[in-house]
Design a protein around this motif. Structure first.
Motif, PDB file in Angstrom:
ATOM      1  N   PHE A  18       0.831  -1.200   0.000  1.00 54.97           N
ATOM      2  CA  PHE A  18       0.000   0.000   0.000  1.00 54.97           C
ATOM      3  C   PHE A  18       0.872   1.259   0.000  1.00 54.97           C
ATOM      4  CE2 PHE A  18      -2.492   3.201   2.420  1.00 54.97           C
ATOM      5  CZ  PHE A  18      -3.525   3.368   1.516  1.00 54.97           C
ATOM      6  N   GLU A  19       1.926   1.241   0.820  1.00 52.01           N
ATOM      7  CA  GLU A  19       2.817   2.411   0.882  1.00 52.01           C
ATOM      8  C   GLU A  19       3.562   2.623  -0.430  1.00 52.01           C
ATOM      9  OE1 GLU A  19       5.154   1.570   4.371  1.00 52.01           O
ATOM     10  OE2 GLU A  19       3.682   2.512   5.694  1.00 52.01           O
ATOM     11  N   ALA A  21       2.475   1.551  -3.487  1.00 48.02           N
ATOM     12  CA  ALA A  21       1.488   1.888  -4.529  1.00 48.02           C
ATOM     13  C   ALA A  21       0.978   3.315  -4.411  1.00 48.02           C
ATOM     14  CB  ALA A  21       0.326   0.904  -4.466  1.00 48.02           C
ATOM     15  N   THR A  22       0.891   3.831  -3.187  1.00 47.83           N
ATOM     16  CA  THR A  22       0.391   5.204  -3.008  1.00 47.83           C
ATOM     17  C   THR A  22       1.505   6.241  -3.045  1.00 47.83           C
ATOM     18  OG1 THR A  22       0.488   4.921  -0.606  1.00 47.83           O
ATOM     19  CG2 THR A  22      -1.636   4.513  -1.691  1.00 47.83           C
ATOM     20  N   GLY A  23       2.744   5.803  -3.183  1.00 49.11           N
ATOM     21  CA  GLY A  23       3.851   6.742  -3.317  1.00 49.11           C
ATOM     22  C   GLY A  23       4.461   7.198  -2.010  1.00 49.11           C
ATOM     23  N   ARG A  24       4.067   6.599  -0.897  1.00 46.48           N
ATOM     24  CA  ARG A  24       4.663   6.980   0.395  1.00 46.48           C
ATOM     25  C   ARG A  24       6.125   6.562   0.466  1.00 46.48           C
ATOM     26  NH1 ARG A  24      -0.284   5.325   4.284  1.00 46.48           N
ATOM     27  NH2 ARG A  24      -1.634   7.052   3.719  1.00 46.48           N
ATOM     28  N   LEU A  25       6.430   5.425  -0.125  1.00 43.42           N
ATOM     29  CA  LEU A  25       7.824   5.011  -0.278  1.00 43.42           C
ATOM     30  C   LEU A  25       8.252   5.460  -1.668  1.00 43.42           C
ATOM     31  CD1 LEU A  25       7.788   1.422   1.257  1.00 43.42           C
ATOM     32  CD2 LEU A  25       8.488   3.542   2.328  1.00 43.42           C
ATOM     33  N   HIS A  26       9.291   6.190  -1.732  1.00 42.47           N
ATOM     34  CA  HIS A  26       9.689   6.821  -2.989  1.00 42.47           C
ATOM     35  C   HIS A  26      10.447   5.842  -3.881  1.00 42.47           C
ATOM     36  CE1 HIS A  26       8.277  10.589  -1.410  1.00 42.47           C
ATOM     37  NE2 HIS A  26       8.960  10.374  -0.308  1.00 42.47           N
ATOM     38  N   LEU A  27       9.683   5.113  -4.664  1.00 42.46           N
ATOM     39  CA  LEU A  27      10.235   4.203  -5.657  1.00 42.46           C
ATOM     40  C   LEU A  27       9.731   4.632  -7.030  1.00 42.46           C
ATOM     41  CD1 LEU A  27       9.764   0.828  -3.760  1.00 42.46           C
ATOM     42  CD2 LEU A  27      11.878   2.086  -4.072  1.00 42.46           C
ATOM     43  N   ASP A  28      10.290   4.044  -8.054  1.00 41.77           N
ATOM     44  CA  ASP A  28       9.912   4.462  -9.404  1.00 41.77           C
ATOM     45  C   ASP A  28       8.502   3.991  -9.780  1.00 41.77           C
ATOM     46  OD1 ASP A  28      10.310   1.786  -9.819  1.00 41.77           O
ATOM     47  OD2 ASP A  28      11.997   2.007 -11.190  1.00 41.77           O
ATOM     48  N   LYS A  29       8.046   4.474 -10.913  1.00 41.99           N
ATOM     49  CA  LYS A  29       6.681   4.198 -11.382  1.00 41.99           C
ATOM     50  C   LYS A  29       6.469   2.701 -11.616  1.00 41.99           C
ATOM     51  CE  LYS A  29       2.780   5.957 -12.777  1.00 41.99           C
ATOM     52  NZ  LYS A  29       1.831   6.414 -11.775  1.00 41.99           N
TER      53      LYS A  29
END
Length: 151
Positions: A18-19, A21-29
């Motif tokens: 969830f983190e 997929a929602t962008g809370r963890l800064h990973l690439d697209k």
């Protein structure tokens, strides 16, 4: 460097997915898309976040319960339980006996007062700590049961 995000996401918890997929963890697209796909594979949707939040809370409470059980099982202090007293009651009685012994055995009045205050403060802290832990355990048990029905 290229990662196999679909394979990596299979081992992640619902919270981690969830983190991501929602962008809370800064990973690439690509990672965000793989996390969203894995959530869908597990029958969760980002459009309806309530089941995801319930599952995250459930996992958290179960982990907390397991840690508490492990802590109690591997405690350095041996259990002081009998058929007459619980561990908490036995500890409170021992602290009260300690206060009484100090009152009778210490020589100077100042020592009696200081040691009595110290032991009494330990006693008060222990009693409130027991209540807090019992309240948390009751809440946790009730909430786990409630979330099991929702999931």
């Amino acid at each position: 460097m290229s990662y196999d995000w679909k394979e990596i996401m299979k081992s992640k918890s619902i919270k981690e997915l969830f983190e991501i997929a929602t962008g809370r963890l800064h990973l690439d697209k690509e990672a965000m898309n793989a996390a969203e796909d894995e959530l869908k594979n597990r029958n969760f949707s980002l459009d309806n976040k309530e089941p995801i939040r319930n599952n995250i809370e459930f996992e958290s409470l179960v982990k907390e319960q397991e840690e508490e059980d492990f802590r109690l099982k591997n405690s350095l202090l041996p259990p002081i339980e009998s058929k007459y007293f619980s561990k908490e009651a036995a500890t409170i009685i021992l602290l009260m006996i300690g206060v009484l012994l100090i009152l009778f055995l210490e020589t100077s009045m100042l020592d009696k007062i200081i040691h009595s205050i110290i032991l009494t403060s330990f006693l008060i802290y222990y009693v409130f700590n027991i209540k807090r832990k019992k309240d948390r355990a009751l809440f946790r048990k009730g909430r786990i049961d409630e979330l099991k029905k929702l999931l």
